[in-house]
Design a protein around this motif. Structure first.
Motif, PDB file in Angstrom:
ATOM      1  N   THR A   5       0.731  -1.191  -0.128  1.00 36.32           N
ATOM      2  CA  THR A   5       0.110  -0.090   0.009  1.00 36.32           C
ATOM      3  C   THR A   5       0.938   1.201   0.071  1.00 36.32           C
ATOM      4  N   PRO A   6       0.919   2.159  -1.013  1.00 31.07           N
ATOM      5  CA  PRO A   6       1.735   3.398  -1.114  1.00 31.07           C
ATOM      6  C   PRO A   6       1.221   4.074   0.152  1.00 31.07           C
ATOM      7  N   GLY A   7       2.485   5.043   0.360  1.00 28.16           N
ATOM      8  CA  GLY A   7       2.435   5.902   1.509  1.00 28.16           C
ATOM      9  C   GLY A   7       1.912   6.977   1.017  1.00 28.16           C
ATOM     10  N   PRO A   8       1.594   8.277   1.717  1.00 30.43           N
ATOM     11  CA  PRO A   8       2.102   7.912   3.264  1.00 30.43           C
ATOM     12  C   PRO A   8       1.211   7.157   4.088  1.00 30.43           C
ATOM     13  N   TRP A   9       1.694   6.875   5.180  1.00 28.82           N
ATOM     14  CA  TRP A   9       1.014   6.145   6.164  1.00 28.82           C
ATOM     15  C   TRP A   9       1.021   7.020   7.333  1.00 28.82           C
ATOM     16  N   THR A  10      -0.032   7.033   7.902  1.00 37.78           N
ATOM     17  CA  THR A  10      -0.453   7.819   9.227  1.00 37.78           C
ATOM     18  C   THR A  10      -0.566   7.251  10.360  1.00 37.78           C
ATOM     19  N   LEU A  11      -0.774   7.884  11.765  1.00 42.37           N
ATOM     20  CA  LEU A  11      -1.077   7.263  12.800  1.00 42.37           C
ATOM     21  C   LEU A  11      -2.384   7.840  13.121  1.00 42.37           C
ATOM     22  N   GLU A  30      -3.210  -2.269  13.227  1.00 47.07           N
ATOM     23  CA  GLU A  30      -3.564  -1.814  14.835  1.00 47.07           C
ATOM     24  C   GLU A  30      -2.295  -2.150  15.747  1.00 47.07           C
ATOM     25  N   VAL A  31      -1.952  -1.414  16.332  1.00 46.25           N
ATOM     26  CA  VAL A  31      -0.879  -1.499  17.513  1.00 46.25           C
ATOM     27  C   VAL A  31      -1.197  -1.179  18.697  1.00 46.25           C
ATOM     28  N   SER A  32      -1.196  -2.064  19.691  1.00 43.11           N
ATOM     29  CA  SER A  32      -1.595  -1.651  21.159  1.00 43.11           C
ATOM     30  C   SER A  32      -0.445  -0.521  21.650  1.00 43.11           C
ATOM     31  N   ARG A  33      -0.775   0.189  22.574  1.00 41.03           N
ATOM     32  CA  ARG A  33      -0.318   1.205  22.911  1.00 41.03           C
ATOM     33  C   ARG A  33       0.443   1.175  24.295  1.00 41.03           C
ATOM     34  N   ILE A  34       0.333  -0.240  24.407  1.00 41.34           N
ATOM     35  CA  ILE A  34       1.260  -0.589  25.959  1.00 41.34           C
ATOM     36  C   ILE A  34       2.615  -0.566  25.647  1.00 41.34           C
ATOM     37  N   LYS A  35       3.355   0.038  26.606  1.00 45.88           N
ATOM     38  CA  LYS A  35       5.087  -0.040  26.486  1.00 45.88           C
ATOM     39  C   LYS A  35       5.242   0.480  25.146  1.00 45.88           C
ATOM     40  N   GLU A  36       6.038  -0.490  24.312  1.00 45.44           N
ATOM     41  CA  GLU A  36       6.803   0.058  23.153  1.00 45.44           C
ATOM     42  C   GLU A  36       5.575   0.186  21.960  1.00 45.44           C
ATOM     43  N   GLY A  37       4.238   0.242  22.246  1.00 44.17           N
ATOM     44  CA  GLY A  37       3.440   0.338  21.177  1.00 44.17           C
ATOM     45  C   GLY A  37       3.431   1.555  20.267  1.00 44.17           C
ATOM     46  N   ASP A  38       3.618   2.804  20.896  1.00 44.63           N
ATOM     47  CA  ASP A  38       3.537   4.148  20.170  1.00 44.63           C
ATOM     48  C   ASP A  38       5.057   3.965  19.165  1.00 44.63           C
ATOM     49  N   ALA A  39       5.967   3.497  19.700  1.00 45.17           N
ATOM     50  CA  ALA A  39       7.353   3.415  18.993  1.00 45.17           C
ATOM     51  C   ALA A  39       7.007   2.569  17.946  1.00 45.17           C
ATOM     52  N   ASN A  40       6.625   1.220  18.080  1.00 46.10           N
ATOM     53  CA  ASN A  40       6.428   0.359  17.096  1.00 46.10           C
ATOM     54  C   ASN A  40       5.382   0.936  15.974  1.00 46.10           C
ATOM     55  N   ALA A  41       4.302   1.525  16.279  1.00 45.22           N
ATOM     56  CA  ALA A  41       3.400   2.105  15.379  1.00 45.22           C
ATOM     57  C   ALA A  41       4.003   3.043  14.286  1.00 45.22           C
ATOM     58  N   ILE A  44       6.304   1.328  11.784  1.00 45.46           N
ATOM     59  CA  ILE A  44       5.388   0.617  10.861  1.00 45.46           C
ATOM     60  C   ILE A  44       5.112   1.885   9.803  1.00 45.46           C
ATOM     61  N   ALA A  45       4.717   2.859  10.414  1.00 42.53           N
ATOM     62  CA  ALA A  45       4.210   3.966   9.612  1.00 42.53           C
ATOM     63  C   ALA A  45       5.045   4.708   8.786  1.00 42.53           C
TER      64      ALA A  45
END
Length: 64
Positions: A5-11, A30-41, A44-45
């Motif tokens: 899927t072409p970017g841009p990808w957003t959160l 969908e990424v859980s926001r526990i611990k490293e979730g925000d950084a992982n999201a 990915i984006a």
């Protein structure tokens, strides 16, 4: 190479402790926001941008 899927990808953060990775109005993940979730999201984006940069690096070294 497999198409993506072409970017841009957003959160988009939901009130239910999750972050959604979106392409326009299309839900990608969908990424859980526990611990490293925000950084992982965020990582990915940035995948479409990283793919372009890696392709540029490969082209540079191929020309050497």
């Amino acid at each position: 190479m497999t198409q993506h899927t072409p970017g841009p990808w957003t959160l988009s953060k939901s009130p239910m402790a999750a972050t959604f990775i979106m392409s326009g109005t299309t839900w990608l993940a969908e990424v859980s926001r526990i611990k490293e979730g925000d950084a992982n999201a965020r990582l990915i984006a940035k995948a479409p941008e990283m793919l372009v940069m890696l392709a540029s690096c490969l082209a540079y070294f191929d020309d050497m």
